[in-house]
Write a protein that holds these residues in place. Sequence first.
Motif, PDB file in Angstrom:
ATOM      1  N   VAL A 151      -5.010   2.347   4.892  1.00 51.00           N
ATOM      2  CA  VAL A 151      -4.345   1.747   3.735  1.00 51.00           C
ATOM      3  C   VAL A 151      -4.031   0.278   4.002  1.00 51.00           C
ATOM      4  O   VAL A 151      -4.223  -0.588   3.127  1.00 51.00           O
ATOM      5  N   TYR A 152      -3.591  -0.022   5.211  1.00 50.72           N
ATOM      6  CA  TYR A 152      -3.306  -1.416   5.581  1.00 50.72           C
ATOM      7  C   TYR A 152      -4.558  -2.277   5.478  1.00 50.72           C
ATOM      8  O   TYR A 152      -4.524  -3.391   4.922  1.00 50.72           O
ATOM      9  N   LEU A 160      -3.674  -8.178  -1.283  1.00 50.40           N
ATOM     10  CA  LEU A 160      -2.358  -7.802  -1.799  1.00 50.40           C
ATOM     11  C   LEU A 160      -1.288  -7.728  -0.725  1.00 50.40           C
ATOM     12  O   LEU A 160      -0.148  -7.338  -1.022  1.00 50.40           O
ATOM     13  N   TYR A 161      -1.634  -8.096   0.512  1.00 44.30           N
ATOM     14  CA  TYR A 161      -0.644  -7.977   1.587  1.00 44.30           C
ATOM     15  C   TYR A 161       0.560  -8.877   1.306  1.00 44.30           C
ATOM     16  O   TYR A 161       0.430  -9.985   0.785  1.00 44.30           O
ATOM     17  N   ASP A 162       1.731  -8.393   1.666  1.00 45.12           N
ATOM     18  CA  ASP A 162       2.993  -9.098   1.493  1.00 45.12           C
ATOM     19  C   ASP A 162       3.285  -9.348   0.011  1.00 45.12           C
ATOM     20  O   ASP A 162       3.677 -10.447  -0.392  1.00 45.12           O
ATOM     21  N   LEU A 169       1.056   0.492  -5.247  1.00 45.16           N
ATOM     22  CA  LEU A 169      -0.186   1.258  -5.364  1.00 45.16           C
ATOM     23  C   LEU A 169      -0.236   2.441  -4.391  1.00 45.16           C
ATOM     24  O   LEU A 169      -0.514   3.575  -4.813  1.00 45.16           O
ATOM     25  N   PRO A 170       0.027   2.270  -3.080  1.00 37.35           N
ATOM     26  CA  PRO A 170      -0.004   3.457  -2.198  1.00 37.35           C
ATOM     27  C   PRO A 170       1.086   4.473  -2.517  1.00 37.35           C
ATOM     28  O   PRO A 170       0.850   5.681  -2.410  1.00 37.35           O
ATOM     29  N   THR A 171       2.262   3.996  -2.914  1.00 41.23           N
ATOM     30  CA  THR A 171       3.336   4.934  -3.248  1.00 41.23           C
ATOM     31  C   THR A 171       2.953   5.798  -4.437  1.00 41.23           C
ATOM     32  O   THR A 171       3.169   7.026  -4.436  1.00 41.23           O
ATOM     33  N   ILE A 241       5.157  -1.752   6.699  1.00 41.35           N
ATOM     34  CA  ILE A 241       3.852  -2.149   7.220  1.00 41.35           C
ATOM     35  C   ILE A 241       3.163  -3.173   6.323  1.00 41.35           C
ATOM     36  O   ILE A 241       2.470  -4.075   6.815  1.00 41.35           O
ATOM     37  N   LEU A 242       3.370  -3.101   5.023  1.00 37.19           N
ATOM     38  CA  LEU A 242       2.579  -3.887   4.085  1.00 37.19           C
ATOM     39  C   LEU A 242       3.283  -5.131   3.562  1.00 37.19           C
ATOM     40  O   LEU A 242       2.718  -5.850   2.734  1.00 37.19           O
TER      41      LEU A 242
END
Length: 301
Positions: A151-152, A160-162, A169-171, A241-242
């Motif tokens: 996912v990272y 889309l990081y930070d 989206l992952p949630t 993490i993201l």
Amino acid sequence: MTATSPATAGRQTPPTRAAGPHRRRRLRSWRQRPNPVAGLGAFAWLLVVGVPLYALLVATFQQTSEYRAAGPLTIPSDPTLDNYARAIENGLAGFVLNTIVVTAVVVALVVALAVTAGYAIVRTRSLMTNSLFRVFLLGLAIPNQAVIIPVYLIIIEMGLYDSLAAIMLPTAAFALPVCILILTGSMRDISDDLYEAMELDGAGSVRMFFRLVVPLSRSGISTVAVYAALQAWNGFLFPLILTQSADKRVITLGLFEFQGLYRVDIPGLLSAVVLATVPLFIVYLVARRSLVSGLMGVGGK
């Protein structure tokens, strides 16, 4: 006059109607008897739940020195609201705002996707639909920690990081399997006669979806919305993490502001926890009946 046969002349009809009220009275009296075992169990459960809540609320009105000296169960000798003020000064309002934005978007995505997917699964009875439903259910067996590295990498490639979108989206994706399972069970409770009646009136799939399925699935939709909100509000792994910027922090990461290198401001931390719990508690109070109905599986009934 009606003739009576010799075989039935000596028989009498059993007093079934007279026995009914007596049986109901016996059942009522049995239910009204005191149950000490159940009472002790309820009292023990009340202690398990109530003592931590008491310690949480009392600590928020204590000074840090008093909390360390007297303990969390002591009634404050000089109650103060400085802990709540300090929690707000440390940026809690910004953390709550980010969390509200993430939660609102996650709930909107999950409800929109789960309702449409559940409708398609219930109404389209084909091998492909059943296979896709099983694929969704596989998500129940995959924990977030097992796929955090893929996912990272995907979030990095998408640029889309930070960002808050990296949390949303992952949630939403990991909340979908449970939500689709709940809604399919809710929509299966809708009678086929209602679908047939709307088809006779000339209604198409879109009209049946908005005029029949959505109104009769309100309990399931409320359950899905509350579940998705809980996942987004309490999420910790994906924000950790993201994201890395201070202005992208949510509540679960913002609570680290009350922890130093050699000490922890426990009253301030607990005050932040109480303030962060209030919005979600209000949502639960509003939707509690629909939530319980959806979890019991009554769905559209």
